[in-house]
Design an enzyme around this catalytic site. Structure first.
Site, PDB file in Angstrom:
ATOM      1  N   HIS A 254     -36.077   0.121  -3.866  1.00  0.00           N
ATOM      2  CA  HIS A 254     -35.947   1.669  -4.352  1.00  0.00           C
ATOM      3  C   HIS A 254     -34.843   1.814  -5.296  1.00  0.00           C
ATOM      4  O   HIS A 254     -33.573   1.926  -4.704  1.00  0.00           O
ATOM      5  CB  HIS A 254     -35.866   2.474  -3.102  1.00  0.00           C
TER       6      HIS A 254
ATOM      7  N   HIS B 190     -41.020   9.698  -1.971  1.00  0.00           N
ATOM      8  CA  HIS B 190     -39.603  10.187  -1.407  1.00  0.00           C
ATOM      9  C   HIS B 190     -39.961  11.256  -0.505  1.00  0.00           C
ATOM     10  O   HIS B 190     -40.621  12.348  -0.600  1.00  0.00           O
ATOM     11  CB  HIS B 190     -39.063  11.120  -2.683  1.00  0.00           C
TER      12      HIS B 190
ATOM     13  N   GLU C  29     -35.527  14.324   2.019  1.00  0.00           N
ATOM     14  CA  GLU C  29     -34.319  13.840   1.644  1.00  0.00           C
ATOM     15  C   GLU C  29     -33.380  15.143   1.642  1.00  0.00           C
ATOM     16  O   GLU C  29     -32.910  15.696   0.622  1.00  0.00           O
ATOM     17  CB  GLU C  29     -34.317  13.373   0.054  1.00  0.00           C
TER      18      GLU C  29
ATOM     19  N   ASP D 149     -31.115   2.779  -4.519  1.00  0.00           N
ATOM     20  CA  ASP D 149     -31.259   4.229  -4.873  1.00  0.00           C
ATOM     21  C   ASP D 149     -30.801   4.426  -6.607  1.00  0.00           C
ATOM     22  O   ASP D 149     -30.606   3.522  -7.422  1.00  0.00           O
ATOM     23  CB  ASP D 149     -30.938   5.343  -4.096  1.00  0.00           C
ATOM     24  N   ASN D 150     -30.152   5.545  -6.649  1.00  0.00           N
ATOM     25  CA  ASN D 150     -29.542   5.900  -7.960  1.00  0.00           C
ATOM     26  C   ASN D 150     -28.175   5.114  -8.376  1.00  0.00           C
ATOM     27  O   ASN D 150     -27.602   4.791  -7.354  1.00  0.00           O
ATOM     28  CB  ASN D 150     -29.119   7.320  -8.080  1.00  0.00           C
TER      29      ASN D 150
HETATM   30 ZN   LIG Z   1     -34.821   7.626  -4.783  1.00  0.00          ZN
END
Ligand SMILES: [Zn+2]
Length: 439
Positions: free
Chosen positions: A80, A230, A233, A330-331
């Site tokens: 991811h 997603h 979150e 993730d990011n």
């Molecule tokens: Zn994400």
């Protein structure tokens, strides 16, 4: 280039001796090999013609490379990510560190800057980091709202071709779920299918959520696509999209793979709600991906106030229910997470601390290897055993504490049995994109 802690010969056949391998990675534990209380086994590994030829008890082989009990892992899998957002921090930092701040910042940056060239060079930068750290496969979400889909998806397809044989790439559409109530949703599903992607969306609680989920699953089923959401979150007690997705999967008898990322709000909901959602998730065959570094950064952030919870979902409780749980980065260096280097070992190291994966480690090392390989449908990846490709990462650390206390910057990455050149890209490569020319 960082020197490796050990030198592996550029030969077709050799032994790696005295290798410590988490038993959770071994397809077959050789007879008579003890496993430590921490789940570690010491073995000799034969490499022949790009593959693992044998795994035997330590001491059965002669010659070769003596690893002196350093750890050997299968290559890492980052299931991811957001390669398209990555490395924008220097031109578009998050003003207050919040989720809302991240969202507004990325929308503005995307509108102003995300040409094909901009997206391609930043994604390639992320891929070069991943490669150097020993990553074999990546799933990336791609912002696919409005005109951006037509820019980014062809860039992704080009990079997938360019990196074939080095990093296996998969892409997921990232749009608000509401898009699937419009004609744009069907167009996007067609684009994703044509590109061999995965259908995805960000789910929001709304009166239409069930109808929209049914629509997404039907669009995916008609095209034979897997889905990746997603969901939840936030620390909002009312965010229950995961339960809605689980019900929709059963209602539509959806037979593709279903993955839900984040699921943060579950950690703050009352016990009866939690128990119901855990059961629904297990019954629907959904896999969960936790993104601990990004969640720790964004969740429960109120400027000027100390955070009170860690932002992560209920990993241990999912695992106890038999729900596959993966961990991913993730990011990376964008407004959603200002740090990172696409190193999935860092993800595991931080997750161990944030989520208490260490007493005992058990099967948790599979969360960045075996489990994501299975979620991505990569046969044989994320494990170590005879006949599998010799795609391995050698870390100097022997025990868990040694492995996870240092960044293992001197690791050795083997692809098809050969040590790769590990060179992290220079941040200066992106200076012209980030408005830092001549700075
Ligand atoms: Zn994400």
């Amino acid at each position: 280039m960082t020197a490796g802690f050990v030198t592996v010969p550029a030969r077709d056949a050799y032994w790696l001796r005295n290798a410590t391998i988490p038993a959770a990675f071994l397809t077959d534990l050789p007879a008579g090999v003890p496993v430590s209380p921490d789940g570690l086994a010491v073995v000799d590994v034969a490499i022949r013609n790009t593959r693992i030829a044998a795994v035997v008890a330590a001491g059965e082989s002669e010659g070769g490379v003596d690893l002196r009990r350093s750890q050997v892992w299968p290559c890492l899998i980052d299931v991811h990510t957001h390669l398209d957002k990555g490395h924008t921090w220097e031109r578009a930092p998050n003003p207050d560190g919040t989720f809302g701040g991240a969202l507004r910042t990325v929308v503005a940056d995307r509108t102003a800057h995300w040409s094909a060239e901009d997206v391609r060079r930043r994604m390639d930068f992320g891929l070069r980091c991943s490669w150097a750290h020993g990553t074999k496969a990546i799933r990336t979400h791609l912002d696919s709202f409005g005109p951006q889909a037509a820019i980014t998806w062809p860039v992704f397809e080009g990079l997938r071709k360019e990196w074939a044989g080095r990093i296996e790439l998969q892409a997921v559409s990232l749009v608000p779920l509401q898009i699937f109530g419009t004609a744009e949703g069907q167009e996007l599903a067609d684009r994703v299918a044509a590109a061999g992607g995965i259908l995805g969306a960000v789910t929001y609680m709304s009166p239409e959520i069930d109808a929209l989920l049914d629509r997404v699953l039907d669009l995916a089923a008609e095209r034979g696509l897997d889905v990746d959401f997603h969901c939840d979150e936030s620390g909002d007690i009312g965010a229950r999209a995961l339960a809605h997705i689980a019900r929709a999967v059963r209602r539509r008898r959806f037979s593709g793979r279903v993955v839900c990322g984040h699921c943060c709000s579950l950690a703050v909901q009352p016990p009866d709600v939690v128990a119901e959602t855990l059961d629904l998730t297990a019954e629907a065959g959904i896999s969960v991906i936790s993104l601990p570094m990004c969640n720790l950064y964004l969740q429960d952030r109120v400027p000027g106030r100390t955070p009170r919870w860690r932002g992560v979902t209920l990993l241990h409780e999912f695992a106890a229910r038999g729900v596959p749980v993966a961990l991913a980065s993730d990011n990376c260096r964008d407004a959603f997470y200002g740090f990172g280097d696409h190193d999935t070992l860092e993800v595991f190291r931080e997750a161990t601390r944030i989520c208490h994966l260490d007493r005992p480690y058990g099967d948790w090392p599979r969360a960045v290897t075996t489990t994501p390989a299975d979620l991505m449908g990569l046969a044989g990846a994320g494990r170590i055993g005879p006949g599998l490709p010799a795609d391995l990462v050698l870390f100097e650390g022997r025990t868990w504490s040694e492995l996870l206390s240092r960044p293992q910057a001197n690791r050795v990455v083997l692809r098809n049995g050969r040590a790769i050149e590990r060179r992290l890209p220079d941040y200066r490569d992106l200076d012209d994109l980030l408005g830092k020319d001549g700075a």
